[in-house]
Design a protein around this motif. Structure first.
Motif, short mmCIF file in Angstrom:
data_model
loop_
_atom_site.label_atom_id
_atom_site.label_comp_id
_atom_site.label_asym_id
_atom_site.label_seq_id
_atom_site.Cartn_x
_atom_site.Cartn_y
_atom_site.Cartn_z
N ILE A 281 0.82 -1.06 0.11
CA ILE A 281 0.26 -0.15 0.12
C ILE A 281 0.88 1.28 0.01
CG2 ILE A 281 -0.05 0.26 2.50
CD1 ILE A 281 -3.19 0.40 0.25
N TRP B 76 0.21 1.76 -6.23
CA TRP B 76 -0.60 0.47 -5.78
C TRP B 76 -1.94 0.29 -6.26
CZ3 TRP B 76 -5.27 0.15 -3.35
CH2 TRP B 76 -5.75 1.37 -2.83
N GLU B 77 -2.62 1.62 -6.71
CA GLU B 77 -3.96 1.37 -7.38
C GLU B 77 -3.80 1.02 -8.75
OE1 GLU B 77 -6.67 4.92 -6.57
OE2 GLU B 77 -5.19 5.62 -5.22
N VAL C 166 -11.31 -0.80 -6.52
CA VAL C 166 -10.21 0.01 -6.02
C VAL C 166 -10.69 1.01 -5.15
CG1 VAL C 166 -8.46 1.26 -7.07
CG2 VAL C 166 -9.16 -0.52 -8.41
N GLN C 167 -11.70 1.69 -5.38
CA GLN C 167 -12.11 2.86 -4.81
C GLN C 167 -12.49 2.46 -3.22
OE1 GLN C 167 -15.17 4.68 -7.00
NE2 GLN C 167 -13.99 5.33 -8.91
N THR D 188 -11.33 -0.16 -1.90
CA THR D 188 -10.09 -0.68 -0.99
C THR D 188 -9.45 0.59 -0.45
OG1 THR D 188 -9.89 -2.81 -2.67
CG2 THR D 188 -7.82 -1.78 -1.35
N LYS D 189 -9.47 1.81 -1.28
CA LYS D 189 -8.75 3.07 -0.54
C LYS D 189 -9.84 3.26 0.61
CE LYS D 189 -7.19 7.40 -2.11
NZ LYS D 189 -7.51 8.08 -0.94
N LYS D 190 -10.94 3.52 0.35
CA LYS D 190 -11.80 3.72 1.41
C LYS D 190 -11.67 3.06 2.80
CE LYS D 190 -16.72 4.53 2.63
NZ LYS D 190 -17.89 4.69 2.17
N TRP E 290 -8.90 1.03 3.46
CA TRP E 290 -7.44 1.25 3.93
C TRP E 290 -7.55 2.76 4.77
CZ3 TRP E 290 -3.80 -1.93 4.80
CH2 TRP E 290 -2.53 -1.48 5.27
N ASP E 291 -8.11 3.72 4.48
CA ASP E 291 -7.91 5.02 5.02
C ASP E 291 -8.91 5.05 6.19
OD1 ASP E 291 -6.39 5.89 2.99
OD2 ASP E 291 -7.97 6.85 1.92
#
Length: 452
Positions: free
Chosen positions: A420, A425-426, A439-440, A442-444, A446-447
């Motif tokens: 990450i 990474w995206e 993908v979006q 996953t980012k949400k 992780w954040d």
């Protein structure tokens, strides 16, 4: 998986820590262990040990130390000799007595004779304390340092409670100002009142936000029939949480592996199976401290199928494979795109699950390298006790876990397939799944800290 012994990969581990022995009470860190609770060893001390040392009839203290010695020799994960183990006991006696200690023979009998000499002029309470500390010093100083030890009944229960996700310091009903066992309707009404009181204040006041978060958690647990019944009966809180993080993406977080976790997971997976449009899944193993390793043979079946080789444990030079005991789960079949999140606090059983999912390409592992806590501790009862008011047990490293590449998890961890921390990474994830919603999501995910 390459079936290579750890010995051939990294050289044999030294069973001793440094010569300087540290007093260490094994009360902290036990939550992060792999733990076998049901399988308890009950070997008896051998009554036929040949030695030139003159041995009096064992008293309670010598019998206790002798049993700790023999069970360590028989059950410790690595090959350990009488010479090595007795020397560790000698160092422990020297540390506690603040004087040199002499072994009449390098075996269990020699250790018992040495102990008898060290405590012969002490009072009964001093003998108990010296003997218990000696056993604990020896176990703590076995590699990896601090993983083994002597546990009191209170510490044993704390360990079992931690694995079972029971926190006696918390009262979910109190978070809603309700008496214990209040009805689900009363819980829902109390939450709405609490939410009205705190919602606006929680935007700027951290304490109000915490109170609202606690109330929300209590509402979620106590309005679900199954989780409420379990909590009312045992005090165990759920270890699996889930929600739809996007219209087509389900999110399931596993907090730890408790005895009830597999049933919770199946229930959660089934409960969202009929949601229209779902085709992707995020499994969050961040901050998962592990727990009951026995569950993995059941937990991995829904992901890799029945009778599959899931993982291996290393013990005294041999690798033992473990197969899955369950099969595919119909409610998971719809997910064609799976992401598994891990971080530096993913440890123990969660690391074994991670390496197995990586090996079988169940999903894409995203995050940072896991903690590298690769030991399995066994809770072993002791037949001989030194105190009629206190019952001790041993917590001993019994096996080492192995990664998908044949290397030990211990000290190394499991690397993600996508780091990450990589700037792209995206892009890397899109190479696996050219699907922006995942993908979006996953980012949400992780954040968002895993505790929320």
């Amino acid at each position: 998986m390459a079936r290579r012994m750890w010995k051939s990969q990294s050289g044999r581990i030294s069973v001793l820590a440094t010569i300087g022995i540290f007093l260490f009470v094994v009360a902290s860190g036990v939550a992060a262990t792999y733990l076998y609770i049901p399988r308890l060893y009950t070997q008896k001390l051998s009554a036929n040990i040949t030695t030139n040392a003159q041995v009096p009839q064992d008293d309670a203290y010598q019998a206790f130390i002798g049993e700790v010695y023999e069970k360590t020799l028989n059950n410790y994960f690595d090959k350990i000799t009488d010479e090595q183990l007795s020397e560790l006991f000698r160092l422990g006696v020297a540390k506690l007595a603040k004087a040199d200690a002499v072994l009449p023979s390098k075996d269990a009998v020699g250790v018992k004779v040495m102990l008898g000499v060290a405590i012969k002029d002490k009072t009964a309470p001093e003998k108990k304390d010296f003997t218990a500390q000696l056993a604990n010093i020896v176990l703590v100083n076995l590699k990896p340092f601090g993983r083994s030890g002597i546990l009191s009944e209170k510490q044993q229960q704390a360990l079992v409670d931690t694995v079972s996700n029971i926190d006696h310091s918390k009262d979910l009903y109190a978070a809603l100002d309700l008496p214990k066992a209040a009805s689900a309707q009363a819980v829902d009404d109390a939450f709405k009142k609490k939410e009205t009181e705190l919602a606006q204040k929680a935007k700027t006041d951290p304490e109000a936000k915490k109170q609202l978060d606690d109330a929300t958690h209590a509402r979620n647990v106590l309005t679900d029939t199954k989780t409420k019944q379990r909590y009312d009966k045992t005090g165990a809180e759920p270890t699996v949480v889930s929600h739809l993080i996007a219209p087509t993406v389900a999110y399931i977080r596993l907090q730890k592996f408790s005895p009830q976790t597999f049933d919770e997971f199946v229930s959660v997976a089934n409960s969202i199976a009929d949601k229209p449009g779902l085709d992707s899944l995020i499994i969050d193993l961040r901050d998962n401290i592990g727990g009951a390793v026995d569950l993995l043979q059941y937990f991995l079946g829904p992901f890799i199928g029945p009778g599959q080789y899931g993982y291996e444990f290393w013990h005294k030079g041999d690798l033992t494979p473990y197969k899955t005991k369950t099969g595919w789960l119909a409610s998971l079949a719809k997910y064609k795109k799976v992401v598994v999140l891990v971080n530096g606090k993913t440890q123990s059983s969660a690391e074994v699950m991670t390496t197995t999912m990586k090996k079988y390409r169940v999903g894409v592992i995203v995050g940072t390298t896991t903690k590298g806590w690769g030991t399995i501790e066994q809770l072993i009862p002791l037949d001989h006790q030194i105190d009629g008011e206190q019952k001790y047990s041993m917590l001993l490293v019994q096996s080492i876990t192995v990664r998908d590449d044949g290397q030990p998890i211990e000290g190394k961890g499991v690397d993600p397939m996508i780091k990450i921390t990589d700037k792209d990474w995206e892009k890397q994830l899109r190479a696996y799944f050219d699907y922006p919603p995942l993908v979006q999501a996953t980012k949400k995910a992780w954040d968002t800290p895993p505790s929320q």
